[in-house]
Design a protein around this motif. Structure first.
Motif, PDB file in Angstrom:
ATOM      1  N   ALA A  74      42.223  55.681  49.878  1.00 35.78           N
ATOM      2  CA  ALA A  74      41.430  54.907  48.916  1.00 35.78           C
ATOM      3  C   ALA A  74      42.249  54.575  47.675  1.00 35.78           C
ATOM      4  N   SER A  75      42.129  53.314  47.258  1.00 37.93           N
ATOM      5  CA  SER A  75      42.780  52.840  46.037  1.00 37.93           C
ATOM      6  C   SER A  75      41.692  52.413  45.061  1.00 37.93           C
ATOM      7  N   ILE A  76      41.678  53.011  43.874  1.00 39.57           N
ATOM      8  CA  ILE A  76      40.626  52.704  42.894  1.00 39.57           C
ATOM      9  C   ILE A  76      41.225  51.957  41.703  1.00 39.57           C
ATOM     10  N   ALA A  77      40.622  50.814  41.369  1.00 41.53           N
ATOM     11  CA  ALA A  77      41.099  49.975  40.270  1.00 41.53           C
ATOM     12  C   ALA A  77      40.991  50.724  38.943  1.00 41.53           C
ATOM     13  N   GLN A 103      43.678  57.421  45.147  1.00 41.32           N
ATOM     14  CA  GLN A 103      44.739  57.230  44.160  1.00 41.32           C
ATOM     15  C   GLN A 103      44.465  55.985  43.323  1.00 41.32           C
ATOM     16  N   GLU A 104      44.993  55.981  42.128  1.00 41.25           N
ATOM     17  CA  GLU A 104      44.762  54.863  41.217  1.00 41.25           C
ATOM     18  C   GLU A 104      45.618  53.651  41.609  1.00 41.25           C
ATOM     19  N   LEU A 211      39.947  65.062  40.601  1.00 39.16           N
ATOM     20  CA  LEU A 211      40.943  64.193  39.984  1.00 39.16           C
ATOM     21  C   LEU A 211      41.539  63.251  41.022  1.00 39.16           C
ATOM     22  N   PRO A 212      41.972  62.059  40.613  1.00 40.45           N
ATOM     23  CA  PRO A 212      42.687  61.202  41.568  1.00 40.45           C
ATOM     24  C   PRO A 212      43.986  61.878  41.977  1.00 40.45           C
ATOM     25  N   ASP A 213      44.475  61.495  43.141  1.00 40.96           N
ATOM     26  CA  ASP A 213      45.705  62.111  43.655  1.00 40.96           C
ATOM     27  C   ASP A 213      46.924  61.531  42.959  1.00 40.96           C
ATOM     28  N   PRO A 214      47.963  62.362  42.760  1.00 33.29           N
ATOM     29  CA  PRO A 214      49.196  61.870  42.147  1.00 33.29           C
ATOM     30  C   PRO A 214      49.963  60.990  43.119  1.00 33.29           C
ATOM     31  N   ARG A 219      51.322  53.452  31.438  1.00 31.24           N
ATOM     32  CA  ARG A 219      50.640  52.388  30.689  1.00 31.24           C
ATOM     33  C   ARG A 219      49.779  51.488  31.577  1.00 31.24           C
ATOM     34  N   ALA A 220      50.014  51.525  32.869  1.00 30.98           N
ATOM     35  CA  ALA A 220      49.355  50.574  33.766  1.00 30.98           C
ATOM     36  C   ALA A 220      47.852  50.785  33.880  1.00 30.98           C
ATOM     37  N   ARG A 221      47.318  51.897  33.370  1.00 27.90           N
ATOM     38  CA  ARG A 221      45.858  52.055  33.370  1.00 27.90           C
ATOM     39  C   ARG A 221      45.192  50.984  32.490  1.00 27.90           C
ATOM     40  N   PHE A 222      45.988  50.359  31.621  1.00 23.74           N
ATOM     41  CA  PHE A 222      45.433  49.328  30.729  1.00 23.74           C
ATOM     42  C   PHE A 222      45.597  47.922  31.312  1.00 23.74           C
ATOM     43  N   PHE A 223      46.029  47.839  32.574  1.00 21.92           N
ATOM     44  CA  PHE A 223      46.166  46.545  33.256  1.00 21.92           C
ATOM     45  C   PHE A 223      44.888  45.710  33.180  1.00 21.92           C
ATOM     46  N   PRO A 224      43.689  46.312  33.314  1.00 23.01           N
ATOM     47  CA  PRO A 224      42.466  45.489  33.331  1.00 23.01           C
ATOM     48  C   PRO A 224      41.957  45.086  31.956  1.00 23.01           C
ATOM     49  N   THR A 225      42.718  45.335  30.903  1.00 29.22           N
ATOM     50  CA  THR A 225      42.284  44.977  29.552  1.00 29.22           C
ATOM     51  C   THR A 225      43.035  43.746  29.064  1.00 29.22           C
ATOM     52  N   THR A 226      42.496  43.085  28.063  1.00 27.25           N
ATOM     53  CA  THR A 226      43.194  41.954  27.452  1.00 27.25           C
ATOM     54  C   THR A 226      44.534  42.421  26.898  1.00 27.25           C
TER      55      THR A 226
END
Length: 521
Positions: A74-77, A103-104, A211-214, A219-226
């Protein structure tokens, strides 16, 4: 390929709101049916959001997940952490459903960001990000000249799917995100669910926080932001640009050749993926991502696998030349025989009357979608109805007759005083030579106009008179019959009286004979 966005015809009320808001006009109204034109649709989901009747729906794939072979990957956005109240329990639910790894997708975004930087460093032209599938669809289907400026790099999801399979093996990949267009993005993913689809089939109350798997992104957690993509790339700030919203993208794409060496973060949604079409808490997710960024483990501790991320694009546009004479023919048929009559009001959903006429020629629209055309039809029909009406109609303004129908003209010709007589009999019956009868009505219109209507009630009046005559004749006959019956009754009563007297006398004589003089009758 199954249909992605479709209509519930029983709920569609043809308000054309979907067409008015569709940036690429990928909606067809034909033969009483509203459909999405797949070849032109960019799957932005705008029509689902704006439909007041909820007549637009998208394909749900929850059954596919429930029937999927286990285990799966599973891949979670990244916006996962903004959508769910307790994202760790949602992850636990996925594990309980058979996910070997959750995983993220931001792991893939880390890979993509590195490639973006490499592409930009080698380019002296505009570079447009291709992480958003709607942006890619827009370019491929409607702005093919922009394709050479798109970063030829996999989306974060595509890169992550390759990463997962390379690390864990060839297991099915399931993606969960805020975007409908992701369902059609790549064959690398077996099933794509929106957040709301996953929410429908999991029970967070019964799941453990997991927790999501490693490995973990940085910084890429902020991909969905402006400005989130710009935040992850190593490019000078003065070279960066953010374009959000399809309308803005279309403006930039229309003049993309004028731009120089600039890195364009492109997103179809205002506010980026945090405002995706199925995000229930729009505009409030960045703080939640920041909150979880502090809680979740820090950046990855291992090197990424070397993954081929090259991605080609293809021209899927279909430009159709419509002959000018065909367009003019449609315009004339809808009463627009003069350019001055082309109002371009946009009520039908198209920006101009010519675009609408072109759509009619192509079979995507119907003439009746033009409200002005329909109004003219109603007016012309109403005029014919009024003109041939069996009632006399006078339209007056400032006491002067500005219109009268055929019957009103005939009455005025035979009786010049008809209007004056009618004005004095409003609300009453007007008789003309005791042969024709009219009930007079009067009401006001806009702009100081008023209508005087003489409703022909001659037949009703004659029927009433005939009915009264029949009543009188019936009453007369009933009265004659009653009188005759009374006479017969009296005659019968007289005869019965004589007969009873004679019978009584005979019985008295018999009694005296049988019982003597003291016998009692």
């Amino acid at each position: 390929m199954p249909e992605l966005i479709f209509s519930k015809e029983t709920d569609c009320r043809y308000c054309y709101k979907c067409l008015r808001n569709c940036p690429v006009k990928a909606v067809s109204f034909r033969s009483g049916k509203s459909t999405v034109v797949v070849e032109e649709c960019i799957f932005c989901g705008t029509c689902l959001e704006v439909c007041p009747q909820s007549a637009r729906i998208y394909r749900k794939d929850t059954e596919k997940l429930l029937n999927l072979q286990k285990p799966f990957l599973a891949s979670i956005a990244p916006s996962f952490f903004a959508y769910f109240e307790n994202p760790l329990k949602a992850i636990g639910s996925l594990k309980k459903m058979g996910a070997m790894v959750v995983q993220e997708t931001a792991v893939g975004a880390e890979i993509v960001s590195r490639r973006y930087t490499e592409v930009f460093e080698k380019s002296d032209a505009p570079v447009v990000t291709a992480a958003c599938p709607v942006v890619v669809n827009l370019a491929e289907k409607h702005f093919p000249h922009v394709l050479k400026y798109l970063t030829p790099v996999d989306s974060p999801l595509m890169a992550h799917a390759k990463f997962l399979k390379k690390r864990y093996g060839d297991f099915p990949v399931v993606f969960v995100g805020p975007c409908i267009a992701k369902k059609e993005e790549s064959s690398l993913v077996d099933i794509v669910l929106t957040f709301e689809e996953l929410e429908e089939i999991i029970d967070e109350t019964q799941a453990k926080e997991t927790l999501p798997d490693p490995p973990y992104p940085s910084r890429a957690r902020f991909f969905p932001t402006t400005d989130g993509i710009n935040y992850t790339v190593s490019i000078p700030w003065e070279k960066k640009m953010v374009v959000e919203g399809i309308e803005n993208l279309m403006k930039v794409f229309s003049r993309i050749d004028e731009y120089r060496n600039v890195f364009i973060e492109a997103s179809a949604c205002y506010g980026s993926c945090l405002n995706g079409p199925v995000m229930k808490k729009k505009g409030a997710g960045k703080d939640r991502i920041l909150e979880w960024q502090k809680k979740l483990p820090e950046e990855p501790k291992i090197d990424f696998f070397e993954i081929e991320t090259f991605r080609p694009f293809r021209n899927r546009s279909k430009s159709v030349d419509v002959p000018e004479e065909e367009i003019k023919k449609v315009l004339v048929s809808t009463g627009k025989d003069d350019p001055k009559k082309e109002l371009n009001c946009g009520a039908c959903g198209y920006d101009s009357c010519r675009e609408k006429a072109k759509a009619v020629v192509l079979g995507k629209a119907e003439k009746e979608m033009c409200f002005v055309y329909l109004l003219d039809l109603v007016r012309s029909s109403s005029y014919r109805v009024v003109e041939e009406s069996p009632n006399a109609v006078f339209v007056l303004k400032e006491g002067k007759v500005i219109y009268r129908n055929k019957l009103a003209g005939d009455l005025a010709g035979s009786d010049p005083e008809i209007l004056t007589k009618a004005m004095n009999m409003v609300g009453n019956m007007l008789s003309l030579d005791d042969k024709r009868f009219f009930f007079v009505k009067r009401f006001s219109l806009e702009e100081g106009e008023e209508v005087l209507m003489l409703v022909d009630v001659t037949q009703e009046k004659l029927k009433d008179e005939e009915l009264n005559r029949l009543k009188q004749e019936t009453l007369k006959k009933v009265e004659e019959m009653l009188n005759k019956q009374m006479r017969i009754a009296q005659e019968i009563a007289g005869i019965l009286g004589e007969s009873i007297a004679e019978t009584k006398s005979s019985f008295l004589e018999l009694k005296m004979f049988m019982g003597g003089n003291d016998a009692d009758l």
